[in-house]
Design an enzyme around this catalytic site. Structure first.
Site, PDB file in Angstrom:
ATOM      1  N   HIS A  78      -5.862  -3.276 -12.909  1.00 46.69           N
ATOM      2  CA  HIS A  78      -5.210  -4.584 -12.944  1.00 46.69           C
ATOM      3  C   HIS A  78      -3.707  -4.440 -12.678  1.00 46.69           C
ATOM      4  CE1 HIS A  78      -4.630  -8.758 -14.138  1.00 46.69           C
ATOM      5  NE2 HIS A  78      -3.782  -8.403 -15.069  1.00 46.69           N
ATOM      6  N   ASP A  81      -3.154  -3.912  -9.041  1.00 49.36           N
ATOM      7  CA  ASP A  81      -3.408  -5.167  -8.348  1.00 49.36           C
ATOM      8  C   ASP A  81      -2.191  -6.086  -8.457  1.00 49.36           C
ATOM      9  OD1 ASP A  81      -5.056  -7.147  -6.990  1.00 49.36           O
ATOM     10  OD2 ASP A  81      -5.199  -8.151  -8.939  1.00 49.36           O
TER      11      ASP A  81
END
Length: 106
Positions: A78, A81
């Protein structure tokens, strides 16, 4: 389980990347309102946030290179990202601000 130090680095990456995206969005909104000085300030703030995010990522990469591997969790993915989104959004915001500047001159 992830150690506290790794968690701090990952959260820094998420936080600074998110800040970059927010500043980039504010730059677009400022350009839309023909406030190009503010748009440029916001783009600079986005750039500074990305530098901080990259520092967090570099810290993770350095530790990996030294043999201290980072546990790959959903939070780790995450964070990467968020960084890539922040970079892409900031790059696009620069182009959009430039377009608003061209439109404003006509």
């Amino acid at each position: 389980m992830m150690n506290e130090e790794s968690l701090q680095v990952i959260m820094g990456l998420i936080m600074h990347s998110g800040d970059a995206k927010s500043h980039a969005m504010e730059a677009i909104q400022s350009a839309k309102a023909s406030d190009f000085s503010m748009a440029d300030e916001k783009l600079e703030a986005a750039k500074e946030s990305l530098v901080k995010a990259h520092q967090s990522q570099t810290e993770m990469l350095t530790k990996e290179a030294q043999g201290e591997s980072t546990e790959i969790t959903l939070l780790t993915v995450h964070s990467q990202d968020h960084l890539m989104t922040g970079i892409a959004f900031t790059d696009l915001a620069k182009e959009i601000v430039d377009l608003y500047k061209v439109i404003d001159k006509k």
